[in-house]
Scaffold this active site. Structure first.
Site, PDB file in Angstrom:
ATOM      1  N   PHE A   1     -44.768 -18.747 -41.502  1.00 51.47           N
ATOM      2  CA  PHE A   1     -43.935 -18.475 -42.672  1.00 51.47           C
ATOM      3  C   PHE A   1     -42.881 -17.393 -42.431  1.00 51.47           C
ATOM      4  CE2 PHE A   1     -43.098 -16.089 -46.593  1.00 51.47           C
ATOM      5  CZ  PHE A   1     -42.580 -17.094 -47.394  1.00 51.47           C
ATOM      6  N   ASN A   2     -43.266 -16.220 -41.916  1.00 48.58           N
ATOM      7  CA  ASN A   2     -42.300 -15.121 -41.772  1.00 48.58           C
ATOM      8  C   ASN A   2     -41.124 -15.516 -40.898  1.00 48.58           C
ATOM      9  OD1 ASN A   2     -43.747 -13.341 -43.380  1.00 48.58           O
ATOM     10  ND2 ASN A   2     -44.712 -12.289 -41.662  1.00 48.58           N
TER      11      ASN A   2
ATOM     12  N   ASP B   1     -49.797  -7.844 -47.043  1.00 49.87           N
ATOM     13  CA  ASP B   1     -49.001  -6.631 -46.829  1.00 49.87           C
ATOM     14  C   ASP B   1     -49.649  -5.444 -47.536  1.00 49.87           C
ATOM     15  OD1 ASP B   1     -46.006  -7.795 -45.927  1.00 49.87           O
ATOM     16  OD2 ASP B   1     -47.084  -9.106 -47.300  1.00 49.87           O
TER      17      ASP B   1
ATOM     18  N   ASP C   1     -43.096  -7.339 -47.142  1.00 47.26           N
ATOM     19  CA  ASP C   1     -42.702  -8.144 -48.307  1.00 47.26           C
ATOM     20  C   ASP C   1     -43.922  -8.337 -49.219  1.00 47.26           C
ATOM     21  OD1 ASP C   1     -44.001  -9.785 -46.450  1.00 47.26           O
ATOM     22  OD2 ASP C   1     -42.897 -11.585 -47.036  1.00 47.26           O
TER      23      ASP C   1
ATOM     24  N   HIS D   1     -53.486 -11.570 -41.961  1.00 46.59           N
ATOM     25  CA  HIS D   1     -52.307 -11.646 -41.107  1.00 46.59           C
ATOM     26  C   HIS D   1     -51.687 -10.267 -40.866  1.00 46.59           C
ATOM     27  CE1 HIS D   1     -52.432 -15.993 -41.538  1.00 46.59           C
ATOM     28  NE2 HIS D   1     -52.400 -15.869 -42.855  1.00 46.59           N
ATOM     29  N   ASP D   2     -51.111  -9.692 -41.905  1.00 46.47           N
ATOM     30  CA  ASP D   2     -50.368  -8.439 -41.752  1.00 46.47           C
ATOM     31  C   ASP D   2     -51.244  -7.261 -41.342  1.00 46.47           C
ATOM     32  OD1 ASP D   2     -48.178  -9.944 -42.444  1.00 46.47           O
ATOM     33  OD2 ASP D   2     -48.166  -9.305 -44.531  1.00 46.47           O
TER      34      ASP D   2
ATOM     35  N   THR E   1     -43.924  -6.843 -41.241  1.00 47.30           N
ATOM     36  CA  THR E   1     -44.920  -7.802 -41.725  1.00 47.30           C
ATOM     37  C   THR E   1     -44.325  -8.836 -42.667  1.00 47.30           C
ATOM     38  OG1 THR E   1     -45.610  -6.358 -43.550  1.00 47.30           O
ATOM     39  CG2 THR E   1     -46.775  -6.102 -41.442  1.00 47.30           C
TER      40      THR E   1
ATOM     41  N   ASN F   1     -42.614 -13.121 -49.304  1.00 51.16           N
ATOM     42  CA  ASN F   1     -43.752 -13.580 -50.098  1.00 51.16           C
ATOM     43  C   ASN F   1     -43.385 -13.743 -51.564  1.00 51.16           C
ATOM     44  OD1 ASN F   1     -45.663 -13.796 -48.037  1.00 51.16           O
ATOM     45  ND2 ASN F   1     -46.213 -11.640 -48.165  1.00 51.16           N
TER      46      ASN F   1
END
Length: 310
Positions: free
Chosen positions: A165-166, A15, A10, A240-241, A124, A39
């Site tokens: 969040f995800n 990402d 996203d 993160h991703d 992701t 996102n």
């Protein structure tokens, strides 16, 4: 032989950095990019994926868009982290490619069905597309080697005090995926908050002389201050991703353990929490390889080496 993967994302700044790591990696064969709403809104994340492939000169990879919203809930986006376009202040080139006619779910199913070997799904963003895939095509589970996802946490959250969040955006989809029986590797906040790009690391990115590294440097210039003023007091930007891609490229950088993990879908205060059975109290068999630690300096060197390939 390169590992075949499909990236469901996203984009989103982190990402975009994960894509930069994957698209020139000789160990990975990226079969498709599919996008989810998260996102940013679904039209923006799809546009960003097309523009990123144009920037990274990988217009050969098919791209397909997502469901417009999570399975059961209104869409929540993270504009405060990723900006109005999802790319901070970075201006991407006008896409030279168009999205595939097929939906994300159909494209993934077609590729799984046609592949001579199982494909790894790298997720992701919110898991809406993958939950729909597993619901509509349960016979294709055997064609999935593994799902490697960024989401959840051993303890704590970033969307709420307990939810990452995800997972929070589409908890029902995440729970479906986690209980699917497909092999899973989870890069949660407990490890991604160790994968920090410190200010001096950002300067090393910006010193790499190619258009992709320049764009990533601009993204980090936008992203880093978000973390420096974060309530957690982090000294750098959490990647993160990129951790999901880093695990595929260099699993030796990570520590992990096998755990049962579920997602809370009903709680008033705990919606979207990943419940990790850290001490084997539930009686449930482990369903997730949980990444618990990372060699931060090794991760930084890996990211830099990926960016130098452009």
């Amino acid at each position: 032989m390169p590992r075949p993967i499909i990236i469901d994302c996203d984009p989103g700044l982190d990402d975009a950095i994960a894509l930069a790591m994957a698209l020139r990696a000789p160990d990975l064969d990226v079969k498709a990019i599919t996008t989810s709403a998260g996102n940013q809104t679904p039209d923006k994340t799809l546009h960003n994926a097309l523009a990123l492939l144009t920037l990274m000169q990988r217009e050969d990879i098919p791209v397909a868009g997502a469901a417009a919203k999570p399975l059961l809930r209104p869409l929540v986006i993270a504009e405060q982290v990723h900006g109005k376009t999802g790319m901070g202040n970075t201006r991407l080139p006008t896409p030279r490619i168009q999205p595939a006619a097929a939906s994300a779910v159909t494209l993934i199913a077609d590729l799984l069905r046609a592949s001579p070997r199982p494909i790894t799904l790298v997720v992701t963003g919110p898991m809406t597309n993958i939950a729909l895939l597993l619901a509509q095509y349960p016979q294709l589970k055997a064609n999935i080697e593994r799902i490697v996802f960024m989401g959840g946490a051993l303890h704590g959250g970033n969307a709420t005090p307990v939810a990452e969040f995800n997972i929070y955006v589409d908890p029902e989809a995440a729970e479906m995926v986690l209980q699917s029986g497909v092999p899973l590797t989870m890069a949660g906040l407990n490890v991604t908050h160790q994968a920090l790009m410190l200010p001096q690391d950002v300067e090393r990115v910006k010193a790499i002389d190619n258009p992709v590294a320049k764009a990533v440097g601009e993204m980090l210039d936008f992203y880093l201050p978000v973390y420096l003023r974060h309530a957690r007091g982090l000294p750098g930007a959490a990647m993160h991703d990129p951790c999901a891609i880093a695990w595929l490229l260099a699993p030796q950088l990570f520590d992990s353990r096998e755990c049962w993990v579920g997602v809370e879908t009903q709680g008033t205060y705990t919606l979207g929490q990943t419940v990790v059975d850290e001490f084997q109290q539930s009686g449930n068999a482990a369903n997730v390889q949980l990444l618990t630690g990372i060699d931060r300096q090794g991760f930084v060197e890996l990211l830099l080496s990926c960016l130098r390939r452009y």
